[in-house]
Design an enzyme around this catalytic site. Structure first.
Site, PDB file in Angstrom:
ATOM      1  N   ASP A  45       0.845  -1.203   0.000  1.00 13.33           N
ATOM      2  CA  ASP A  45       0.000   0.000   0.000  1.00 13.33           C
ATOM      3  C   ASP A  45       0.881   1.256   0.000  1.00 13.33           C
ATOM      4  O   ASP A  45       0.383   2.379  -0.065  1.00 13.33           O
ATOM      5  CB  ASP A  45      -1.020  -0.010   1.149  1.00 13.33           C
ATOM      6  CG  ASP A  45      -0.363   0.024   2.516  1.00 13.33           C
ATOM      7  OD1 ASP A  45       0.881  -0.065   2.607  1.00 13.33           O
ATOM      8  OD2 ASP A  45      -1.108   0.138   3.519  1.00 13.33           O
ATOM      9  N   GLU A 116      -1.074  -5.631   8.401  1.00 14.45           N
ATOM     10  CA  GLU A 116      -0.277  -4.980   9.445  1.00 14.45           C
ATOM     11  C   GLU A 116      -0.900  -5.248  10.814  1.00 14.45           C
ATOM     12  O   GLU A 116      -2.126  -5.265  10.949  1.00 14.45           O
ATOM     13  CB  GLU A 116      -0.227  -3.462   9.201  1.00 14.45           C
ATOM     14  CG  GLU A 116       0.603  -3.085   8.001  1.00 14.45           C
ATOM     15  CD  GLU A 116       0.795  -1.580   7.850  1.00 14.45           C
ATOM     16  OE1 GLU A 116       0.482  -0.825   8.800  1.00 14.45           O
ATOM     17  OE2 GLU A 116       1.270  -1.175   6.778  1.00 14.45           O
ATOM     18  N   GLU A 183       9.574  -4.122  10.416  1.00 17.17           N
ATOM     19  CA  GLU A 183       9.907  -2.804   9.856  1.00 17.17           C
ATOM     20  C   GLU A 183      10.458  -1.871  10.933  1.00 17.17           C
ATOM     21  O   GLU A 183       9.848  -1.701  12.007  1.00 17.17           O
ATOM     22  CB  GLU A 183       8.657  -2.172   9.201  1.00 17.17           C
ATOM     23  CG  GLU A 183       8.967  -0.787   8.627  1.00 17.17           C
ATOM     24  CD  GLU A 183       7.969  -0.268   7.615  1.00 17.17           C
ATOM     25  OE1 GLU A 183       7.030  -1.004   7.235  1.00 17.17           O
ATOM     26  OE2 GLU A 183       8.126   0.903   7.205  1.00 17.17           O
TER      27      GLU A 183
END
Ligand code: KIV
Length: 276
Positions: A45, A116, A183
């Protein structure tokens, strides 16, 4: 033609070899990334920032993701294509997640999806995996929650925070994820989580100990100029190259250098005479 990589292939790569992953959002880049032998293509995204010009990933819609996933899957014949579930396309629960992932799978042609979040998305993950949809998890910095986090900041800097993220990653592994993205976490934490999990970790700012690495292709190629995260290594400077080519084209059109005879169609001279 090499066989298409599957989610079980990626799962089985842990401890055997490093896994490579890059984003792509359209047919030409998907084809180049695929032909280079990258294992997984993520239709992230990050599309929203890299391609659509949004400030962050929040506005990206399912329709936009489906549109770009189908372009990428048309360009990739070897890599496993993973479609990102955009903000608020799965949070309401397992049925919500199934409907959204079903669109990416059936209309977009992807063969895995990414969500996520930590333990709070374990029920959605479990439902997708039970329905036959392989899932990649994503913990550490989760850009869809940037408003709550207060910016794109490194996560898990303390031992306590690292343990919470590990528990999240374990909950996702338990729910059936075949890989998990880490991340923007310290390299030591990347190692701690990689050693504790049975599934591969894919780092983006997660350090060298992760089982694989992912980057946004517009960062790698120097096409995204708004900002460059610390974890990005630029392997090309395409924005400068494109700017130079476009300026040269403009100058040649304005000066009459382009188009020349080489780039024009000729006419039979007898026919041409009849025009005057
Ligand atoms: O959207 C995306 O490209 C991602 C990567 C940053 C992992 O989620």
């Amino acid at each position: 033609m090499a066989k298409r990589i599957t989610a079980p292939d990626i799962r089985a790569s842990k401890g055997q070899r490093k896994i490579t992953m890059l984003t792509a959002y359209d047919y030409p880049f998907a084809k180049i990334v695929d032909e280079a032998g990258i294992d997984m293509i993520l239709v992230g995204d990050s599309l929203g920032m890299a391609v659509l010009g949004y400030d962050d990933t929040i506005p990206v819609t399912m329709d936009e993701m489906v549109h770009h996933c189908s372009a990428v899957t048309r360009g990739a014949s070897h890599a496993l294509v993973v479609g990102d579930m955009p903000f608020l396309s799965y949070e309401a629960g397992p049925e919500h997640a199934l409907a959204s992932a079903g669109r990416l799978f059936k209309e977009g042609g992807v063969r895995a999806v990414k969500l996520e979040g930590g333990r709070e998305v374990a029920p959605q993950t479990k439902a997708l995996v039970q329905a036959g949809i392989p899932v990649v998890g994503h913990v550490g910095l989760t850009p869809q929650r940037v408003a709550g986090i207060g910016g794109f900041k490194v996560q898990g800097k303390t031992a306590d925070a690292a343990r919470i993220i590990l528990e999240d990653a374990k909950a996702l592994q338990e729910a059936g994820c075949f890989a998990i993205i880490l991340e923007a976490v310290p390299a030591a934490m990347g190692r701690y989580i990689t050693e504790a999990l049975e599934i591969p970790t894919i780092g983006i700012g997660g350090g060298a100990y992760c089982d694989g690495q992912v980057l946004v292709i517009h960062d790698v190629l120097g096409l995204f100029e708004r900002f460059t995260p610390k974890f990005v290594k630029k392997y090309a400077n395409m924005a400068a190259d494109v700017r130079e080519a476009v300026t040269q084209y403009k100058n040649e059109v304005e000066s009459g250098v382009f188009p020349d005879a080489e780039h024009s169609f000729s006419m039979d001279p007898d026919e041409e005479k009849k025009l005057s």
